[in-house]
Design a protein around this motif. Structure first.
Motif, mmCIF file in Angstrom:
data_model
loop_
_atom_site.group_PDB
_atom_site.id
_atom_site.type_symbol
_atom_site.label_atom_id
_atom_site.label_comp_id
_atom_site.label_asym_id
_atom_site.label_seq_id
_atom_site.Cartn_x
_atom_site.Cartn_y
_atom_site.Cartn_z
ATOM 1 N N LEU A 23 13.716 -6.011 7.515
ATOM 2 C CA LEU A 23 13.324 -5.885 6.105
ATOM 3 C C LEU A 23 12.409 -4.679 5.903
ATOM 4 O O LEU A 23 12.547 -3.934 4.929
ATOM 5 N N LEU A 24 11.490 -4.477 6.851
ATOM 6 C CA LEU A 24 10.567 -3.340 6.750
ATOM 7 C C LEU A 24 11.315 -2.018 6.848
ATOM 8 O O LEU A 24 11.046 -1.093 6.080
ATOM 9 N N ASN A 25 12.242 -1.931 7.786
ATOM 10 C CA ASN A 25 12.988 -0.681 7.937
ATOM 11 C C ASN A 25 13.731 -0.344 6.645
ATOM 12 O O ASN A 25 13.751 0.804 6.204
ATOM 13 N N ILE A 26 14.341 -1.347 6.023
ATOM 14 C CA ILE A 26 15.095 -1.107 4.794
ATOM 15 C C ILE A 26 14.146 -0.752 3.633
ATOM 16 O O ILE A 26 14.350 0.233 2.927
ATOM 17 N N CYS A 27 13.096 -1.555 3.469
ATOM 18 C CA CYS A 27 12.174 -1.311 2.348
ATOM 19 C C CYS A 27 11.466 0.034 2.484
ATOM 20 O O CYS A 27 11.248 0.737 1.498
ATOM 21 N N LYS A 28 11.099 0.394 3.715
ATOM 22 C CA LYS A 28 10.446 1.697 3.910
ATOM 23 C C LYS A 28 11.382 2.827 3.511
ATOM 24 O O LYS A 28 10.954 3.797 2.883
ATOM 25 N N ASN A 29 12.645 2.711 3.865
ATOM 26 C CA ASN A 29 13.607 3.737 3.455
ATOM 27 C C ASN A 29 13.680 3.834 1.934
ATOM 28 O O ASN A 29 13.759 4.925 1.381
ATOM 29 N N CYS A 30 13.691 2.687 1.276
ATOM 30 C CA CYS A 30 13.753 2.687 -0.193
ATOM 31 C C CYS A 30 12.532 3.405 -0.764
ATOM 32 O O CYS A 30 12.649 4.231 -1.670
ATOM 33 N N ILE A 31 11.357 3.090 -0.213
ATOM 34 C CA ILE A 31 10.122 3.714 -0.710
ATOM 35 C C ILE A 31 10.146 5.218 -0.440
ATOM 36 O O ILE A 31 9.784 6.025 -1.290
ATOM 37 N N GLU A 32 10.633 5.583 0.746
ATOM 38 C CA GLU A 32 10.696 7.012 1.083
ATOM 39 C C GLU A 32 11.701 7.761 0.200
ATOM 40 O O GLU A 32 11.599 8.975 0.036
ATOM 41 N N PRO A 76 0.814 -1.222 0.000
ATOM 42 C CA PRO A 76 0.000 0.000 0.000
ATOM 43 C C PRO A 76 0.850 1.276 0.000
ATOM 44 O O PRO A 76 0.514 2.240 -0.675
ATOM 45 N N LEU A 77 1.967 1.243 0.733
ATOM 46 C CA LEU A 77 2.872 2.402 0.764
ATOM 47 C C LEU A 77 3.462 2.661 -0.611
ATOM 48 O O LEU A 77 3.539 3.796 -1.074
ATOM 49 N N ALA A 78 3.892 1.577 -1.259
ATOM 50 C CA ALA A 78 4.491 1.694 -2.593
ATOM 51 C C ALA A 78 3.464 2.242 -3.580
ATOM 52 O O ALA A 78 3.774 3.123 -4.387
ATOM 53 N N ASN A 79 2.219 1.746 -3.491
ATOM 54 C CA ASN A 79 1.163 2.203 -4.402
ATOM 55 C C ASN A 79 0.932 3.707 -4.286
ATOM 56 O O ASN A 79 0.712 4.376 -5.298
#
Ligand code: ADP
Ligand code: MG
Length: 227
Positions: A128-137, A99-102
Motif C-alpha cells: 500500500l505504501l509503495n502504491i500511495c507514495k507513487n501517487c503522491i510523487e 506528512p508526505l501528502a501535506n
C-alpha cells in the motif's frame, strides 16, 4: 533432471539478487559515509551539520526500502497469515503518508469500510505504501489521493487513485518491470515490482489505468473472508 534445472535457476536468481542488492545499497552507503566524514570537522556550521544529517537519514531510508523491496523476491509467500481489517490497515498507511501528502498540498480523500481479508500486515503495508507514495510523487504540486473500498462477489475492491501526471501507454506497459523508473536518481524502479508480487502472493489481482496529465487508478481485488 528437471529438479536439477530448477535448482540451478534458483541459484542464479539468488546470486543475481545478491549482486543487485549489494550494487544498489552501496550507493546510499557511500553517500552516508561521505557525509559522516564531512561531519568529523569540528568547525562545521550547525545548519550544514543538520543538512548532512538529514541527507544521511534519507539515504539510509533509501537503502532500507531497496532491501525491503528486494526481499519480497527472496521470500515470495507470506509467513504470518492473519485476518486483516482493511480499514485498520489503510489507517496505518494513511498515518504514514499524511506528512508526505501535506508537503505537496495533497488532499487525501477516503471512503473506507471494515472488510476482512487474509494476509500479512507488514507485506500489505509495504504494498500500500509503495502504491500511495507513487501517487503522491505523481502530484508534485497539489492534487487528490482517493482511497476507497467496496465489496462485490465475495471480493474486496480497493481503489487508489491520484490526479497526477498519469502515464503514457508505453510507461503503463512497463510498470512493475524491475528497474523501470522515470525518476532518475530518485527512483529505484522496484516499488511496483514488489507491490505486484505482494498482491499476487495474497491471492489478489491488480489492474492499473492511467491517462496522461489526468491521473492514475490502481484497482486491487482481494478475496474476502466472511467473519
Ligand atoms: P520508482 O517509484 O522508484 O520510480 P516504482 O516501481 O514505484 O519505481 O514505479 C515505477 C514507475 O512507474 C515510476 O517511475 C513512474 O514512472 C510510474 N508510476 C508508478 N506509479 C505512478 C503513478 N501513480 N502515476 C504516474 N506514474 C506512476
Ligand atoms: Mg515508487
Amino acid at each position: 533432471i528437471s529438479q536439477k534445472i530448477i535448482k540451478t535457476e534458483k541459484m542464479e536468481m539468488v546470486s543475481h539478487l545478491a549482486s543487485s542488492i549489494s550494487h544498489e545499497v552501496r550507493n546510499p552507503l557511500a553517500v552516508v559515509k561521505g557525509f559522516l566524514q564531512l561531519m568529523e570537522n569540528a568547525d562545521l556550521e550547525e545548519t550544514k551539520r543538520k543538512d548532512f544529517l538529514q541527507i544521511s537519514i534519507n539515504e539510509i531510508n533509501r537503502a532500507d526500502t531497496i532491501i525491503r523491496n528486494y526481499l519480497t523476491f527472496a521470500k515470495p509467500s507470506p509467513e504470518n497469515i492473519e485476518i486483516l481489517n482493511i480499514k485498520d490497515e489503510l489507517c496505518k498507511t494513511i498515518d504514514i503518508i499524511t506528512p508526505l501528502a501535506n508537503m505537496s498540498s495533497i488532499i487525501i480523500d477516503t471512503a473506507v469500510k471494515p472488510f476482512f481479508i487474509k494476509g500479512e500486515s507488514q507485506l500489505l503495508q509495504q504494498c500500500l505504501l509503495n502504491i500511495c507514495k507513487n501517487c503522491i510523487e505523481a502530484m508534485s504540486n497539489s492534487g487528490t489521493l482517493t482511497i476507497e473500498t467496496a465489496s462485490e462477489n465475495n471480493h474486496l475492491h480497493l481503489t487508489i487513485s491520484d490526479t497526477g501526471t498519469g502515464m503514457t501507454k508505453e510507461q503503463l506497459a512497463r510498470i512493475g518491470e524491475p528497474y523501470f523508473t522515470t525518476k532518475g536518481r530518485e527512483g529505484t524502479g522496484l516499488g511496483m515490482m514488489a507491490a505486484m508480487q505482494i498482491i499476487s502472493s495474497l491471492q489478489g489481482k491488480i489492474h492499473i489505468s492511467s491517462t496522461l496529465d489526468k491521473g492514475t487508478t490502481f484497482s486491487i481485488i482481494f478475496p474476502l473472508i466472511n467473519k
